[in-house]
Design a protein around this motif. Structure first.
Motif, PDB file in Angstrom:
ATOM      1  N   ARG A  20       0.816  -1.216   0.000  1.00 30.47           N
ATOM      2  CA  ARG A  20       0.000   0.000   0.000  1.00 30.47           C
ATOM      3  C   ARG A  20       0.851   1.268   0.000  1.00 30.47           C
ATOM      4  NH1 ARG A  20      -4.088  -1.007   4.817  1.00 30.47           N
ATOM      5  NH2 ARG A  20      -2.107  -1.613   5.696  1.00 30.47           N
ATOM      6  N   ASN A  23       2.247   4.143  -3.508  1.00 34.50           N
ATOM      7  CA  ASN A  23       1.190   4.884  -4.193  1.00 34.50           C
ATOM      8  C   ASN A  23       1.732   5.932  -5.143  1.00 34.50           C
ATOM      9  OD1 ASN A  23       2.193   6.439  -2.245  1.00 34.50           O
ATOM     10  ND2 ASN A  23       0.317   6.612  -1.034  1.00 34.50           N
ATOM     11  N   THR A 307      -9.478  -3.437 -13.540  1.00 36.61           N
ATOM     12  CA  THR A 307      -8.832  -2.986 -12.305  1.00 36.61           C
ATOM     13  C   THR A 307      -8.954  -1.467 -12.143  1.00 36.61           C
ATOM     14  OG1 THR A 307      -6.711  -2.741 -13.421  1.00 36.61           O
ATOM     15  CG2 THR A 307      -7.110  -4.861 -12.371  1.00 36.61           C
ATOM     16  N   MET A 310      -9.163   0.134  -8.726  1.00 36.47           N
ATOM     17  CA  MET A 310      -8.063  -0.091  -7.781  1.00 36.47           C
ATOM     18  C   MET A 310      -7.185   1.160  -7.711  1.00 36.47           C
ATOM     19  SD  MET A 310      -6.498  -3.804  -8.653  1.00 36.47           S
ATOM     20  CE  MET A 310      -7.403  -5.316  -8.403  1.00 36.47           C
ATOM     21  N   SER A 313      -1.262   1.578  -6.076  1.00 39.32           N
ATOM     22  CA  SER A 313      -0.492   0.594  -5.311  1.00 39.32           C
ATOM     23  C   SER A 313      -1.136  -0.789  -5.379  1.00 39.32           C
ATOM     24  CB  SER A 313      -0.353   1.043  -3.858  1.00 39.32           C
ATOM     25  OG  SER A 313      -1.621   1.292  -3.314  1.00 39.32           O
ATOM     26  N   GLU A 314      -2.451  -0.821  -5.377  1.00 38.38           N
ATOM     27  CA  GLU A 314      -3.145  -2.112  -5.491  1.00 38.38           C
ATOM     28  C   GLU A 314      -2.863  -2.753  -6.835  1.00 38.38           C
ATOM     29  OE1 GLU A 314      -7.141  -1.258  -2.809  1.00 38.38           O
ATOM     30  OE2 GLU A 314      -7.128  -0.777  -4.925  1.00 38.38           O
ATOM     31  N   ARG A 315      -2.892  -1.917  -7.877  1.00 38.41           N
ATOM     32  CA  ARG A 315      -2.673  -2.448  -9.214  1.00 38.41           C
ATOM     33  C   ARG A 315      -1.228  -2.939  -9.358  1.00 38.41           C
ATOM     34  NH1 ARG A 315      -3.868   1.822 -12.060  1.00 38.41           N
ATOM     35  NH2 ARG A 315      -6.078   1.831 -11.630  1.00 38.41           N
ATOM     36  N   HIS A 318      -0.877  -6.235  -7.624  1.00 42.74           N
ATOM     37  CA  HIS A 318      -1.490  -7.240  -8.478  1.00 42.74           C
ATOM     38  C   HIS A 318      -0.512  -7.685  -9.574  1.00 42.74           C
ATOM     39  CE1 HIS A 318      -5.661  -8.613  -9.581  1.00 42.74           C
ATOM     40  NE2 HIS A 318      -4.940  -9.091 -10.569  1.00 42.74           N
ATOM     41  N   ARG A 329      -4.648 -11.495  -5.898  1.00 46.57           N
ATOM     42  CA  ARG A 329      -5.482 -10.296  -5.968  1.00 46.57           C
ATOM     43  C   ARG A 329      -5.364  -9.558  -4.652  1.00 46.57           C
ATOM     44  NH1 ARG A 329     -11.525 -11.402  -4.246  1.00 46.57           N
ATOM     45  NH2 ARG A 329     -11.161 -13.126  -2.845  1.00 46.57           N
ATOM     46  N   TRP A 330      -5.803  -8.370  -4.699  1.00 45.23           N
ATOM     47  CA  TRP A 330      -5.752  -7.511  -3.529  1.00 45.23           C
ATOM     48  C   TRP A 330      -7.103  -7.602  -2.851  1.00 45.23           C
ATOM     49  CZ3 TRP A 330      -1.681  -4.807  -1.804  1.00 45.23           C
ATOM     50  CH2 TRP A 330      -1.912  -3.846  -0.845  1.00 45.23           C
ATOM     51  N   ASP A 332      -9.897  -5.996  -0.079  1.00 44.70           N
ATOM     52  CA  ASP A 332     -10.136  -4.690   0.534  1.00 44.70           C
ATOM     53  C   ASP A 332      -9.966  -4.738   2.047  1.00 44.70           C
ATOM     54  OD1 ASP A 332     -13.551  -4.923  -0.701  1.00 44.70           O
ATOM     55  OD2 ASP A 332     -12.226  -6.364   0.255  1.00 44.70           O
TER      56      ASP A 332
END
Ligand SMILES: [Zn+2]
Length: 340
Positions: A20, A23, A307, A310, A313-315, A318, A329-330, A332
């Motif tokens: 996370r 970003n 995505t 998202m 950072s999530e992408r 991934h 996968r991320w 939540d």
């Protein structure tokens, strides 16, 4: 709701790295400031419980060597943490790969090899190779996973005849002809997701494939493969969609021919939004795409679409997971990369 990839049962193990934090590009390069750190991240994510598994024979508990590699007790081979990932045999620093993955996933319309070559200081040929290798990470699942309301539509990719020199034109090819254009078939599931604030939000997931033609015999088996029986399918008036009711679907038609574009919830505007996104990606960034590579650009567009809610950072998390061969996968809930 359908997660983007074919998700196997996942066991959630937090890695040492909190993805996370990445970003921004600055945060990413500040953390991955040495080759050692990049490799450490791969080791920790790939074998998150500390049990190093041999990529050649599957033997568990391989031992570390002093040179940073591992040795398998089963087949007695030595291997580095990059074996079996997209970085295997690379001569480039890993940070250049990480930055390339970050840029391709965060740029809304993709990134050209020329731009990438300037951004990470490699030749254009190297950047082109990297982008294609990264695009291999975007395979689409091949299981039936769409249900509920699914829009189906087809589009023809290829330059218009009127822009070509007279000597280069092929007669009678305007519109939906497959003589000079390539047909692409897409399916989009409409669904509702719960966002970070706990509110319901409309979302849609897409699958799209290059097809030989838009006949019934080509399109309906694809629908059968990807869309669960009992779902509602919305299409235009193309003859190829005739008989979907007999296959166990509720089929609704939007009659574009008589200028009908929406009838309550019966419309194909969502998937048409995806097509225009895809066309903009091709015309704005990649300009001309050969038939050979068209599917990989479609996969890239699908990944970006699926995505799109998202964060950066999530992408990246991934993509990082996929690059080291994890189906991941991320979630939540909380941090951590999921590993199978
Ligand atoms: Zn082995």
């Amino acid at each position: 709701m359908v997660p983007y990839l074919c998700i196997v049962e996942l066991k959630r193990i937090a890695t040492m790295i909190d993805f996370r934090n990445f970003n921004s590009l600055i945060a990413l390069t500040a953390y991955f400031n040495s080759e050692k750190r990049c490799k450490q991240a791969i080791i920790e994510s790939r074998w998150c419980d500390g049990d190093v598994v041999c990529p050649y024979c599957g033997e568990h508990h391989c031992v570390s060597r002093t040179d940073g590699r591992f040795r398998c007790k089963g087949c007695r081979r030595n291997f580095s943490c990059l074996v079996g990932t997209i970085f295997e045999n690379t001569k480039l620093p890993l940070i250049k790969w990480f930055v390339a993955m970050y840029l391709i996933s965060s740029n809304k319309k993709g990134i050209s090899s020329y731009q990438l070559s300037r951004d990470i200081d490699v030749t254009q040929a190297t950047a082109w190779y990297m982008l294609h290798k990264i695009r291999l990470l975007y395979p689409q699942s091949n299981t039936t996973n769409f249900e509920g309301v699914v829009e189906c539509d087809e589009v023809f990719i290829g330059g218009k005849e009127k822009w070509k020199h007279k000597s280069m034109r092929t007669p009678r090819t305007q519109g939906r002809s497959t003589k000079t254009k390539t047909p692409v078939f897409g399916m989009m599931e409409r669904c509702v997701i719960i966002n970070e604030k706990g509110e319901e939000e409309n979302m849609s997931y897409v699958h799209a494939f290059v097809v030989e033609n838009t006949n019934k015999a080509t399109l309906q088996p694809i629908i059968k493969q990807y869309v669960a029986e009992g779902s509602t399918i919305i299409t235009d008036e193309l003859m190829a969609y005739g008989g979907l009711n007999q296959l166990g679907y509720s089929h609704f038609i939007v009659n574009h021919g008589s200028e009908e574009y929406a009838n309550g919830d019966i419309f194909t505007n969502s998937i048409e939004g995806f097509w225009s996104h895809f066309r903009r990606m091709i015309s704005g960034c990649y300009h001309d795409v050969s038939d050979e590579h068209l599917q990989s650009y479609i996969n890239e567009a699908c990944f970006r679409w699926n995505t799109r809610k998202m964060s950066e950072s999530e992408r990246f998390a991934h993509m990082f997971g996929m690059s080291i061969g994890m189906v991941c996968r991320w979630t939540d809930i909380g941090a951590g990369l999921m590993c199978a």
